[in-house]
Design a protein around this motif. Structure first.
Motif, PDB file in Angstrom:
ATOM      1  N   ASN A 167      26.003  50.688 -57.988  1.00  0.00           N
ATOM      2  CA  ASN A 167      24.658  50.260 -57.595  1.00  0.00           C
ATOM      3  C   ASN A 167      23.563  50.952 -58.387  1.00  0.00           C
ATOM      4  OD1 ASN A 167      25.405  48.378 -55.679  1.00  0.00           O
ATOM      5  ND2 ASN A 167      25.028  49.705 -53.909  1.00  0.00           N
ATOM      6  N   GLU A 168      23.885  52.089 -59.027  1.00  0.00           N
ATOM      7  CA  GLU A 168      22.890  52.796 -59.820  1.00  0.00           C
ATOM      8  C   GLU A 168      22.478  52.012 -61.062  1.00  0.00           C
ATOM      9  OE1 GLU A 168      24.511  56.606 -60.748  1.00  0.00           O
ATOM     10  OE2 GLU A 168      24.666  57.251 -58.650  1.00  0.00           O
ATOM     11  N   GLY A 169      23.328  51.089 -61.510  1.00  0.00           N
ATOM     12  CA  GLY A 169      22.997  50.314 -62.702  1.00  0.00           C
ATOM     13  C   GLY A 169      23.058  48.808 -62.507  1.00  0.00           C
ATOM     14  N   ILE A 170      23.512  48.374 -61.336  1.00  0.00           N
ATOM     15  CA  ILE A 170      23.581  46.950 -61.024  1.00  0.00           C
ATOM     16  C   ILE A 170      22.989  46.759 -59.635  1.00  0.00           C
ATOM     17  CG2 ILE A 170      25.060  44.901 -60.909  1.00  0.00           C
ATOM     18  CD1 ILE A 170      27.261  46.552 -62.269  1.00  0.00           C
ATOM     19  N   SER A 171      22.026  45.880 -59.490  1.00  0.00           N
ATOM     20  CA  SER A 171      21.411  45.658 -58.181  1.00  0.00           C
ATOM     21  C   SER A 171      22.471  45.302 -57.140  1.00  0.00           C
ATOM     22  CB  SER A 171      20.376  44.535 -58.273  1.00  0.00           C
ATOM     23  OG  SER A 171      19.331  44.906 -59.163  1.00  0.00           O
ATOM     24  N   PRO A 172      22.320  45.773 -55.893  1.00  0.00           N
ATOM     25  CA  PRO A 172      23.398  45.672 -54.908  1.00  0.00           C
ATOM     26  C   PRO A 172      23.980  44.285 -54.694  1.00  0.00           C
ATOM     27  CG  PRO A 172      21.693  47.138 -54.109  1.00  0.00           C
ATOM     28  CD  PRO A 172      21.174  46.543 -55.375  1.00  0.00           C
ATOM     29  N   VAL A 173      23.130  43.282 -54.464  1.00  0.00           N
ATOM     30  CA  VAL A 173      23.660  41.949 -54.179  1.00  0.00           C
ATOM     31  C   VAL A 173      24.311  41.349 -55.423  1.00  0.00           C
ATOM     32  CG1 VAL A 173      23.088  39.606 -53.387  1.00  0.00           C
ATOM     33  CG2 VAL A 173      21.983  41.586 -52.324  1.00  0.00           C
ATOM     34  N   LEU A 174      23.701  41.564 -56.586  1.00  0.00           N
ATOM     35  CA  LEU A 174      24.313  41.091 -57.826  1.00  0.00           C
ATOM     36  C   LEU A 174      25.640  41.819 -58.063  1.00  0.00           C
ATOM     37  CD1 LEU A 174      24.138  39.341 -60.355  1.00  0.00           C
ATOM     38  CD2 LEU A 174      22.952  41.238 -61.493  1.00  0.00           C
ATOM     39  N   ASN A 175      25.687  43.103 -57.756  1.00  0.00           N
ATOM     40  CA  ASN A 175      26.909  43.881 -57.897  1.00  0.00           C
ATOM     41  C   ASN A 175      28.041  43.253 -57.086  1.00  0.00           C
ATOM     42  OD1 ASN A 175      28.802  45.921 -58.298  1.00  0.00           O
ATOM     43  ND2 ASN A 175      27.697  47.461 -57.120  1.00  0.00           N
ATOM     44  N   SER A 176      27.758  42.916 -55.833  1.00  0.00           N
ATOM     45  CA  SER A 176      28.792  42.317 -54.991  1.00  0.00           C
ATOM     46  C   SER A 176      29.177  40.934 -55.489  1.00  0.00           C
ATOM     47  CB  SER A 176      28.321  42.255 -53.535  1.00  0.00           C
ATOM     48  OG  SER A 176      27.154  41.470 -53.406  1.00  0.00           O
ATOM     49  N   GLY A 177      28.184  40.168 -55.977  1.00  0.00           N
ATOM     50  CA  GLY A 177      28.490  38.832 -56.496  1.00  0.00           C
ATOM     51  C   GLY A 177      29.334  38.883 -57.756  1.00  0.00           C
ATOM     52  N   LEU A 178      28.995  39.772 -58.668  1.00  0.00           N
ATOM     53  CA  LEU A 178      29.777  39.915 -59.905  1.00  0.00           C
ATOM     54  C   LEU A 178      31.187  40.397 -59.616  1.00  0.00           C
ATOM     55  CD1 LEU A 178      27.161  41.447 -62.384  1.00  0.00           C
ATOM     56  CD2 LEU A 178      27.952  39.073 -62.234  1.00  0.00           C
ATOM     57  N   ARG A 179      31.330  41.246 -58.591  1.00  0.00           N
ATOM     58  CA  ARG A 179      32.669  41.684 -58.198  1.00  0.00           C
ATOM     59  C   ARG A 179      33.505  40.497 -57.748  1.00  0.00           C
ATOM     60  NH1 ARG A 179      35.147  44.799 -53.033  1.00  0.00           N
ATOM     61  NH2 ARG A 179      34.769  42.718 -52.212  1.00  0.00           N
ATOM     62  N   SER A 180      32.907  39.601 -56.967  1.00  0.00           N
ATOM     63  CA  SER A 180      33.629  38.412 -56.519  1.00  0.00           C
ATOM     64  C   SER A 180      34.019  37.531 -57.696  1.00  0.00           C
ATOM     65  CB  SER A 180      32.769  37.616 -55.519  1.00  0.00           C
ATOM     66  OG  SER A 180      32.651  38.293 -54.289  1.00  0.00           O
ATOM     67  N   VAL A 181      33.103  37.380 -58.660  1.00  0.00           N
ATOM     68  CA  VAL A 181      33.401  36.567 -59.843  1.00  0.00           C
ATOM     69  C   VAL A 181      34.571  37.158 -60.616  1.00  0.00           C
ATOM     70  CG1 VAL A 181      32.529  35.795 -62.074  1.00  0.00           C
ATOM     71  CG2 VAL A 181      31.049  35.677 -60.060  1.00  0.00           C
ATOM     72  N   ALA A 182      34.482  38.453 -60.936  1.00  0.00           N
ATOM     73  CA  ALA A 182      35.515  39.095 -61.755  1.00  0.00           C
ATOM     74  C   ALA A 182      36.860  39.129 -61.033  1.00  0.00           C
ATOM     75  CB  ALA A 182      35.077  40.515 -62.124  1.00  0.00           C
ATOM     76  N   ALA A 183      36.845  39.516 -59.754  1.00  0.00           N
ATOM     77  CA  ALA A 183      38.097  39.583 -58.996  1.00  0.00           C
ATOM     78  C   ALA A 183      38.693  38.191 -58.811  1.00  0.00           C
ATOM     79  CB  ALA A 183      37.862  40.243 -57.646  1.00  0.00           C
ATOM     80  N   GLY A 184      37.829  37.194 -58.630  1.00  0.00           N
ATOM     81  CA  GLY A 184      38.312  35.823 -58.475  1.00  0.00           C
ATOM     82  C   GLY A 184      39.020  35.323 -59.726  1.00  0.00           C
ATOM     83  N   ILE A 185      38.475  35.651 -60.893  1.00  0.00           N
ATOM     84  CA  ILE A 185      39.100  35.236 -62.155  1.00  0.00           C
ATOM     85  C   ILE A 185      40.471  35.890 -62.308  1.00  0.00           C
ATOM     86  CG2 ILE A 185      38.929  35.422 -64.665  1.00  0.00           C
ATOM     87  CD1 ILE A 185      35.871  35.140 -64.332  1.00  0.00           C
ATOM     88  N   VAL A 186      40.543  37.189 -62.034  1.00  0.00           N
ATOM     89  CA  VAL A 186      41.819  37.899 -62.163  1.00  0.00           C
ATOM     90  C   VAL A 186      42.840  37.358 -61.166  1.00  0.00           C
ATOM     91  CG1 VAL A 186      42.964  40.137 -61.937  1.00  0.00           C
ATOM     92  CG2 VAL A 186      40.729  39.988 -63.046  1.00  0.00           C
TER      93      VAL A 186
END
Length: 315
Positions: free
Chosen positions: A43-62
């Motif tokens: 969260n120090e370098g990625i805004s919280p909600v975007l951080n959670s959304g990007l995690r879903s994107v990356a984990a979903g692809i894997v």
């Protein structure tokens, strides 16, 4: 058939854990316990909600690549679409409140409030899932756990300082996240998702939450990605690869082979490891209410998940 073309016999479910399974499960609890510490760092370098959304994107692809490799059927008509979308929306709300909450409070406090989820699920199952009635032991566990949450919150409620007020908001957001997490468990167990492959259920949650959280970040006016610091991206990779992909996949693997009651009884270790990780990695300090609250929540998780008397098998 939901697996690959060649049929496979279901693995025998063992009633207890052997030493290898116990060691693997403790490892999962360590990974999950440190997960919120990594969220806070990311969260120090990625805004919280975007951080959670990007995690879903990356984990979903894997995870999608994993299902393709294993030949797991994802697009068969099995009646799970509506339940999957609803579950995904609740999952998105869970991580929206969680990531915003972690940004406003200590990771060691967040892990305690997030772990109200097993108790929300236990209450929901009591009313909606046959064979999951609350016993006296489980009710005592619920009382202990909610007392623990109250004790942990009291540290902020009794402190009138501005800083304490700010972290109280974070505590409440993490508590809301735990409630949403518990609701997703109830949704899975009371809808057609209960018979779907675990990977498909997880992909519903990751896919829908990605579609909700990334636009939500933009609409909320978040700053987005603000740092290229390697520690931020290492922490983000931890939440994707270890918490979601490795942790959840290992959990599903264990669920197919061992008693669910035996597995869940170990989850009381997760908040303990979370508080330890917050102290060791972030240098977070906490008073006696956090220690007492942690002990009561951990005890409650253990009591709620203790095996009760055997239930009759469905016909």
């Amino acid at each position: 058939m939901t697996q690959s073309q060649a049929p496979h016999a279901a693995p025998l479910v063992k009633p207890g854990l052997d030493a290898a399974a116990a060691a693997i499960l403790v490892g999962c609890c360590v990974i999950w316990g440190a997960g919120l510490v990594m969220v806070k760092i990311a969260n120090e370098g990625i805004s919280p909600v975007l951080n959670s959304g990007l995690r879903s994107v990356a984990a979903g692809i894997v995870l999608f690549a994993w299902t393709r490799l294993r030949g797991i059927a994802l697009f068969s008509r099995d009646g799970t679409l509506v339940a999957g979308i609803v579950c995904g929306i609740v999952f998105a709300l869970e991580f929206l409140t969680l990531y915003e909450g972690v940004a406003r409070t200590q990771a060691s406090r967040a892990i305690i409030f997030l772990n109200c989820a097993p108790f929300v699920a236990a209450i929901g199952e009591h009313f909606l899932v046959p064979g999951h009635k609350l016993t006296k032991l489980r009710i005592a566990g619920l009382v202990a756990a909610f007392a623990g949450l109250g004790v942990a919150l009291s540290e902020r409620l009794l402190d009138g300082s501005g800083a304490a007020g700010a972290t109280l908001v974070g505590d409440i957001l993490c508590l809301m996240a735990g409630i949403f997490w518990g609701l997703t468990t109830v949704i899975v167990k009371t809808t057609p998702l209960r018979t779907a492959p675990a990977e498909k259920t997880m992909l519903y949650q990751l896919g829908v939450s990605a579609l909700v959280l990334v636009p939500a970040s933009y609409l909320m006016g978040e700053a987005g990605i603000t740092s290229a610091d390697p520690k931020v991206w290492l922490a983000f990779a931890y939440t994707v690869l270890l918490v979601v992909v490795l942790g959840y996949t290992t959990w599903f693997w264990l669920m197919r082979r061992y008693s669910a009651a035996s597995l869940h009884a170990f989850t009381f270790l997760t908040p303990i490891f979370g508080v330890i990780a917050g102290h060791l990695i972030l240098g977070e300090r906490f008073g006696w209410p956090v220690v007492a609250g942690l002990a009561l929540v951990a005890l409650g998780i253990w009591m709620v998940n203790m095996p009760g008397r055997a239930q009759p098998k469905p016909g």
